[in-house]
Design a protein around this motif. Sequence first.
Motif, PDB file in Angstrom:
ATOM      1  N   ALA A   1       7.196   5.015  -0.589  1.00  0.00           N
ATOM      2  CA  ALA A   1       7.874   4.214   0.425  1.00  0.00           C
ATOM      3  C   ALA A   1       9.359   4.056   0.114  1.00  0.00           C
ATOM      4  O   ALA A   1       9.796   4.211  -1.028  1.00  0.00           O
ATOM      5  CB  ALA A   1       7.205   2.847   0.529  1.00  0.00           C
ATOM      6  N   PRO A   2      10.185   3.726   1.137  1.00  0.00           N
ATOM      7  CA  PRO A   2      11.636   3.636   0.937  1.00  0.00           C
ATOM      8  C   PRO A   2      12.085   2.700  -0.176  1.00  0.00           C
ATOM      9  O   PRO A   2      13.002   3.021  -0.936  1.00  0.00           O
ATOM     10  CB  PRO A   2      12.129   3.145   2.310  1.00  0.00           C
ATOM     11  N   ALA A   3      11.471   1.521  -0.304  1.00  0.00           N
ATOM     12  CA  ALA A   3      11.954   0.540  -1.273  1.00  0.00           C
ATOM     13  C   ALA A   3      11.762   0.985  -2.711  1.00  0.00           C
ATOM     14  O   ALA A   3      12.427   0.460  -3.619  1.00  0.00           O
ATOM     15  CB  ALA A   3      11.244  -0.805  -1.052  1.00  0.00           C
ATOM     16  N   ALA A   4      10.875   1.934  -2.962  1.00  0.00           N
ATOM     17  CA  ALA A   4      10.612   2.378  -4.332  1.00  0.00           C
ATOM     18  C   ALA A   4      11.858   2.972  -4.990  1.00  0.00           C
ATOM     19  O   ALA A   4      11.985   2.943  -6.218  1.00  0.00           O
ATOM     20  CB  ALA A   4       9.474   3.399  -4.346  1.00  0.00           C
ATOM     21  N   ALA A   5      12.786   3.492  -4.186  1.00  0.00           N
ATOM     22  CA  ALA A   5      13.963   4.160  -4.748  1.00  0.00           C
ATOM     23  C   ALA A   5      14.823   3.231  -5.586  1.00  0.00           C
ATOM     24  O   ALA A   5      15.505   3.673  -6.509  1.00  0.00           O
ATOM     25  CB  ALA A   5      14.803   4.765  -3.622  1.00  0.00           C
TER      26      ALA A   5
ATOM     27  N   PRO B   1       0.823  -1.205   0.000  1.00  0.00           N
ATOM     28  CA  PRO B   1       0.000   0.000   0.000  1.00  0.00           C
ATOM     29  C   PRO B   1       0.861   1.262   0.000  1.00  0.00           C
ATOM     30  O   PRO B   1       1.904   1.309   0.655  1.00  0.00           O
ATOM     31  CB  PRO B   1      -0.801  -0.128   1.305  1.00  0.00           C
ATOM     32  N   ASP B   2       0.451   2.270  -0.758  1.00  0.00           N
ATOM     33  CA  ASP B   2       1.172   3.551  -0.821  1.00  0.00           C
ATOM     34  C   ASP B   2       2.646   3.353  -1.162  1.00  0.00           C
ATOM     35  O   ASP B   2       3.537   4.026  -0.642  1.00  0.00           O
ATOM     36  CB  ASP B   2       1.034   4.302   0.506  1.00  0.00           C
ATOM     37  N   ALA B   3       2.902   2.414  -2.093  1.00  0.00           N
ATOM     38  CA  ALA B   3       4.288   2.007  -2.362  1.00  0.00           C
ATOM     39  C   ALA B   3       5.123   3.098  -3.020  1.00  0.00           C
ATOM     40  O   ALA B   3       6.334   3.148  -2.832  1.00  0.00           O
ATOM     41  CB  ALA B   3       4.286   0.753  -3.235  1.00  0.00           C
TER      42      ALA B   3
ATOM     43  N   SER C   1       1.438  -0.264  -6.185  1.00  0.00           N
ATOM     44  CA  SER C   1       0.806   0.304  -5.003  1.00  0.00           C
ATOM     45  C   SER C   1      -0.639  -0.179  -4.959  1.00  0.00           C
ATOM     46  O   SER C   1      -1.487   0.279  -5.721  1.00  0.00           O
ATOM     47  CB  SER C   1       0.862   1.834  -5.063  1.00  0.00           C
ATOM     48  N   ALA C   2      -0.891  -1.144  -4.091  1.00  0.00           N
ATOM     49  CA  ALA C   2      -2.219  -1.742  -3.996  1.00  0.00           C
ATOM     50  C   ALA C   2      -2.383  -2.368  -2.623  1.00  0.00           C
ATOM     51  O   ALA C   2      -1.399  -2.631  -1.920  1.00  0.00           O
ATOM     52  CB  ALA C   2      -2.415  -2.799  -5.091  1.00  0.00           C
ATOM     53  N   GLY C   3      -3.622  -2.610  -2.251  1.00  0.00           N
ATOM     54  CA  GLY C   3      -3.911  -3.201  -0.958  1.00  0.00           C
ATOM     55  C   GLY C   3      -3.642  -4.695  -0.942  1.00  0.00           C
ATOM     56  O   GLY C   3      -3.623  -5.361  -1.982  1.00  0.00           O
ATOM     57  N   TRP C   4      -3.488  -5.224   0.269  1.00  0.00           N
ATOM     58  CA  TRP C   4      -3.210  -6.652   0.420  1.00  0.00           C
ATOM     59  C   TRP C   4      -4.410  -7.512   0.043  1.00  0.00           C
ATOM     60  O   TRP C   4      -4.264  -8.718  -0.152  1.00  0.00           O
ATOM     61  CB  TRP C   4      -2.783  -6.958   1.856  1.00  0.00           C
TER      62      TRP C   4
END
Length: 396
Positions: free
Chosen positions: A52-56, A47-49, A63-66
């Motif tokens: 988020a840090p890993a996106a870099a 969510p909200d990827a 970016s999606a819900g579980w």
Amino acid sequence: MKAAAVRGVDAPIVPGGTLGVLGTGQLGRMFAAAAVRMGYRVHVFGPDAERAPAAAHAQRVVSAGWDDEEALASFARGVDAVTLEFENVPTAALDLVARHAPVRPGPQALHVAQNRGREKAFLERLGVPVAAWSLVESADAAAEASARLGGPGLLKTAGFGYDGKGQAALDQPGDAGAAWRAIGGGPAVLEARIALELEFSVVAALDVRGRFVPFPPTANRHVNGILDLSSTPLALPPAVLQEATEATEAVLRGLELVGVACVEFFFGEGGRLTVNEVAPRPHNSGHWTIEGAAVSQFEQQVRAVAALPLGDPSPHGAAAMANLLGDAWTAGEPDWPAALSVEGATLHLYGKLEARPGRKMGHLTAVAATSADAERTVLTARAALAGRGRGPQRLR
């Protein structure tokens, strides 16, 4: 067609392949950085990827819900294997992903680690030492468990607790109501509180062929329930370190885990060793390995997930890691030049957009001749962020 569709499930995924990560925090960021350096593409899901840090370091960000089954299936079909960067991924999401790609670690590790009651029972079945505990589902049950315990205890939420959250002291039955309210109610575990001499952890890897490779045990100090300082080597009897390493191997094999995991230990009065908890992923206390070992815990995770031979965990020397929390930003931007003027200190920031008290924003590492020297370096550098002259406080 992705490579996993034409390979045996345990065949190596060579550089050029694509690895997926469920979760997008700092552990995913450091895994992705290691994977990209080794020539892999990385896709991350959460969510909200995008923020988020890993996106870099990812080549694709979903970016999606579980509970978005279509997005999860599409994500899984686009990668050769999937790993986790935190253990609170819903098991239903993991099961769906596993239909389309190998998941390392697998569902057994996640199922056990998500619930303290299941975890304690699992450890007991393995014969691994744990503190006395009871599963409780009400304040009255907590009071009864406290009476049976007959001494100080900690009441912990059964699921979704981390960094000291979801915990309250329960030292006598009369404290049960307040402790129950403090953790928000719901299923919980009451554990006996141990008179500690040292907290430490063992980070290790298990590969698809069953090879177990541990890093050296790491001493840990916590402040307000959050890891503050880690260092290695630690001064414990060799027999205790051996017992801890053997217990770690038993845990990883019992979890049917492929990947990197951490087992946290308490060393108490009288030399008694008990397992505190298990994390089926790289761990904060293993961050020193990035500079301090021949292979980092994140490269080791890449190797395990890609079914490659595991690397050499040998340390380059003594090492230490100090966490940087959002508290360092309270008075404004930290003094980075001052911190980086400390010889031997290496800075890692996680790219989080908002600094909040207690939030992990980064860490400092150092490699030195002794653990005391390494600790002194990271603590001096951290103190310099705010212009403080505070002297270092050593781990035992």
